[in-house]
Structures are given as C-alpha cells and as structure tokens.
Design an enzyme around this catalytic site. Structure first.
Site, PDB file in Angstrom:
ATOM      1  N   GLY A  73      -1.293   3.077  10.780  1.00 45.87           N
ATOM      2  CA  GLY A  73      -1.307   4.453  11.292  1.00 45.87           C
ATOM      3  C   GLY A  73      -2.459   5.135  10.582  1.00 45.87           C
ATOM      4  O   GLY A  73      -3.554   4.600  10.543  1.00 45.87           O
ATOM      5  N   GLU A  74      -2.189   6.265  10.003  1.00 49.76           N
ATOM      6  CA  GLU A  74      -3.204   6.969   9.210  1.00 49.76           C
ATOM      7  C   GLU A  74      -2.591   7.219   7.842  1.00 49.76           C
ATOM      8  O   GLU A  74      -1.594   7.937   7.735  1.00 49.76           O
ATOM      9  CB  GLU A  74      -3.556   8.280   9.927  1.00 49.76           C
ATOM     10  CG  GLU A  74      -4.940   8.758   9.700  1.00 49.76           C
ATOM     11  CD  GLU A  74      -6.032   7.710   9.886  1.00 49.76           C
ATOM     12  OE1 GLU A  74      -6.125   7.117  10.975  1.00 49.76           O
ATOM     13  OE2 GLU A  74      -6.770   7.471   8.922  1.00 49.76           O
ATOM     14  N   SER A  75      -3.174   6.573   6.820  1.00 49.48           N
ATOM     15  CA  SER A  75      -2.534   6.626   5.499  1.00 49.48           C
ATOM     16  C   SER A  75      -2.443   8.046   4.954  1.00 49.48           C
ATOM     17  O   SER A  75      -1.503   8.383   4.227  1.00 49.48           O
ATOM     18  CB  SER A  75      -3.264   5.708   4.523  1.00 49.48           C
ATOM     19  OG  SER A  75      -4.619   6.076   4.413  1.00 49.48           O
ATOM     20  N   CYS A 133      -2.256  -2.694   7.304  1.00 46.46           N
ATOM     21  CA  CYS A 133      -3.354  -1.748   7.537  1.00 46.46           C
ATOM     22  C   CYS A 133      -3.153  -0.473   6.705  1.00 46.46           C
ATOM     23  O   CYS A 133      -3.274  -0.523   5.492  1.00 46.46           O
ATOM     24  CB  CYS A 133      -3.522  -1.502   9.026  1.00 46.46           C
ATOM     25  SG  CYS A 133      -5.184  -0.932   9.413  1.00 46.46           S
ATOM     26  N   ARG A 181     -10.597   2.630   2.156  1.00 48.44           N
ATOM     27  CA  ARG A 181     -10.229   3.069   3.510  1.00 48.44           C
ATOM     28  C   ARG A 181     -11.418   2.882   4.440  1.00 48.44           C
ATOM     29  O   ARG A 181     -12.553   3.174   4.062  1.00 48.44           O
ATOM     30  CB  ARG A 181      -9.846   4.559   3.524  1.00 48.44           C
ATOM     31  CG  ARG A 181      -8.484   4.857   2.991  1.00 48.44           C
ATOM     32  CD  ARG A 181      -8.136   6.321   3.249  1.00 48.44           C
ATOM     33  NE  ARG A 181      -7.914   6.585   4.652  1.00 48.44           N
ATOM     34  CZ  ARG A 181      -8.191   7.742   5.244  1.00 48.44           C
ATOM     35  NH1 ARG A 181      -8.712   8.742   4.574  1.00 48.44           N
ATOM     36  NH2 ARG A 181      -7.929   7.903   6.525  1.00 48.44           N
ATOM     37  N   ILE A 209      -8.142  -2.670  12.977  1.00 43.26           N
ATOM     38  CA  ILE A 209      -8.398  -1.355  13.577  1.00 43.26           C
ATOM     39  C   ILE A 209      -8.690  -0.357  12.452  1.00 43.26           C
ATOM     40  O   ILE A 209      -7.795   0.012  11.693  1.00 43.26           O
ATOM     41  CB  ILE A 209      -7.184  -0.880  14.400  1.00 43.26           C
ATOM     42  CG1 ILE A 209      -6.827  -1.908  15.478  1.00 43.26           C
ATOM     43  CG2 ILE A 209      -7.469   0.485  15.025  1.00 43.26           C
ATOM     44  CD1 ILE A 209      -5.511  -1.629  16.194  1.00 43.26           C
ATOM     45  N   HIS A 216      -3.360  -6.087  11.781  1.00 50.96           N
ATOM     46  CA  HIS A 216      -2.086  -5.704  12.413  1.00 50.96           C
ATOM     47  C   HIS A 216      -1.359  -6.939  12.953  1.00 50.96           C
ATOM     48  O   HIS A 216      -1.533  -7.271  14.134  1.00 50.96           O
ATOM     49  CB  HIS A 216      -2.347  -4.745  13.582  1.00 50.96           C
ATOM     50  CG  HIS A 216      -2.738  -3.370  13.160  1.00 50.96           C
ATOM     51  ND1 HIS A 216      -1.842  -2.335  13.079  1.00 50.96           N
ATOM     52  CD2 HIS A 216      -3.926  -2.866  12.802  1.00 50.96           C
ATOM     53  CE1 HIS A 216      -2.463  -1.240  12.679  1.00 50.96           C
ATOM     54  NE2 HIS A 216      -3.737  -1.528  12.510  1.00 50.96           N
ATOM     55  N   GLU A 226       1.553  -7.312  13.894  1.00 48.53           N
ATOM     56  CA  GLU A 226       2.536  -6.962  14.930  1.00 48.53           C
ATOM     57  C   GLU A 226       1.901  -6.883  16.319  1.00 48.53           C
ATOM     58  O   GLU A 226       2.613  -6.822  17.317  1.00 48.53           O
ATOM     59  CB  GLU A 226       3.224  -5.629  14.577  1.00 48.53           C
ATOM     60  CG  GLU A 226       2.387  -4.370  14.775  1.00 48.53           C
ATOM     61  CD  GLU A 226       1.311  -4.155  13.720  1.00 48.53           C
ATOM     62  OE1 GLU A 226       1.131  -5.030  12.842  1.00 48.53           O
ATOM     63  OE2 GLU A 226       0.624  -3.115  13.778  1.00 48.53           O
TER      64      GLU A 226
HETATM   65  N1  GLN Z   1      -8.027   3.881   8.701  1.00 50.91           N
HETATM   66  C1  GLN Z   1      -6.611   4.117   8.577  1.00 50.91           C
HETATM   67  C2  GLN Z   1      -6.277   4.770   7.258  1.00 50.91           C
HETATM   68  O1  GLN Z   1      -7.109   4.993   6.461  1.00 50.91           O
HETATM   69  C3  GLN Z   1      -5.832   2.853   8.750  1.00 50.91           C
HETATM   70  C4  GLN Z   1      -5.944   2.367  10.162  1.00 50.91           C
HETATM   71  C5  GLN Z   1      -4.799   1.577  10.650  1.00 50.91           C
HETATM   72  O2  GLN Z   1      -3.699   1.572  10.073  1.00 50.91           O
HETATM   73  N2  GLN Z   1      -4.988   0.967  11.770  1.00 50.91           N
HETATM   74  O3  GLN Z   1      -5.155   5.068   7.012  1.00 50.91           O
END
Ligand code: GLN
Length: 202
Positions: A54-56, A87, A116, A145, A181, A183
């Site tokens: 997701g987005e950390s 990720c 990141r 991703i 990923h 999954e």
């Molecule tokens: N770039 C995202 C982050 O810094 C991670 C991307 C992802 O989980 N697909 O959190």
C-alpha cells in the site's frame, strides 16, 4: 470463498489500506483461515499477521490512529507473532527506512535498511522471475510496484532471493518480507512458507 474466522488458528491480514483481499485469498489457497485486522481487538488469538503493500506513510498514520501500532509492536516484541511484510509491509517491519517521512514509524523487527521507492522512477512497476536457488524449483514470478530497495541486511537475515544483487525476499526468524507482491501472482510459495511459520496461536 475466503475463510474469515473459520476453524483453526487464524492468520490476520492488516486491513487498513492496500491489497488485503488478495492476501486473504492467497492464505485460503494454502489452506489457512484468516481474519481482517482493523482494530487492536482483532489481534486476539492470531498465530501470524500479514502486513500488505500500500503506502507505508498512510499505513503508519492509520496504524497510529487505530492504536494498532502499539498493539502489534507489543505482540512482535514478545516474539509471539510471526509477520509477513510485503512491499510497504517490508518498509513497516524494517529497522531503518530511508526516504520516508520524518514521522513515519516502523516496527523494526527485520534487521534491514530499506529505501522507499528505491527502484526509481524509470522502473516504478515491473515484473521479474526470481531464482530461489538450487533445489527450490521453478523461478518465482514477482511483481514490483514502486518497490522498496533492500539496501543492506544484518548477519541474522537469510536472503531467499535476490534481484540484480539486492535481496528481495528475506527471512529473520519468524519475520518474512518481500520487496514484491507475492499475493498478485498465482505462485503460493511465499504464503506457504509463511503459513508454515505460523503455529497454533496464543
Ligand atoms: N512505495 C510504497 C511505499 O513507500 C510501497 C508501494 C507498495 O506497497 N506497492 O510505501
């Protein structure tokens, strides 16, 4: 189709943001019952936890505001909760995060330094076939991703796969983490490995 609160020890999937459904379904594929984790109470009795991508930065904020950060940290500190971080989940378990927000928190249970978006703008998303080493079967298809780059790992960290020299699948005790990923592809070897680490619960 997805077993939630089904029989047997449950593996939790952090359900704040990101590709939760795909992880629930991957756990189902390896024969494990699972539960969505939205609140600290959802951690009760779990034998493992998946922290999805997701987005950390967003995940860190939501973990704080729900009270889940402290609750998960306590379980991880007690060594009673195996964790799979994929990720953004890798970023959340790492000891040191480069290129994050100043207020971004991580659990620090994986002795690794990660950057990141370390694969850069040219290759924000790509697929690669990973060699898992002799005797480990076919290559593992992997989707990256805006993936974090594992810059370094401590001596206690086992590197299970590398891409262009950098670790992309690692394990330290009951912590498993991937820059990609697992999954999102049908190959279930990463989830099976993690499920095997998850015991019978508290
Ligand atoms: N770039 C995202 C982050 O810094 C991670 C991307 C992802 O989980 N697909 O959190």
């Amino acid at each position: 189709m997805v077993a939630e609160d089904g029989p047997g020890p449950l593996i939790g999937v952090l359900d704040l943001q990101g590709d939760v459904r795909e992880h629930l379904s991957a756990l189902h594929d390896v024969g494990r019952a699972s539960r969505r984790v939205k609140l600290p109470a959802d951690l009760a009795g779990l034998c493992g936890l998946v922290v999805p991508g997701g987005e950390s930065t967003t995940l860190s904020m939501l973990l704080d505001s729900t009270g889940l950060f402290d609750a998960i940290e306590a379980r991880l500190g007690a060594g009673s909760l195996p964790v799979l971080g994929t990720c953004a989940g890798l970023i959340l378990v790492a000891r040191q995060v480069l290129g994050g927000r100043a207020d971004q928190r991580s659990f620090g249970v994986l002795d690794a330094v990660v950057r990141r978006n370390g694969y850069g703008r040219q290759a924000q998303s790509f697929e690669a076939d990973l060699d898992l080493g002799p005797g480990e079967g076919a290559v593992l298809p992997a989707v990256f991703i805006r993936a974090p780059l594992i810059v370094s790992v401590g001596t206690g960290v086992e590197v299970l796969a590398r891409l262009d020299g950098a670790p992309v699948l690692v394990r330290q005790g009951s912590v498993v983490a991937s820059a990609f990923h697992p999954e999102l592809t049908p190959d279930r070897r990463v989830h099976r490995l993690f499920a095997d680490l998850c015991g019978a619960g508290e």
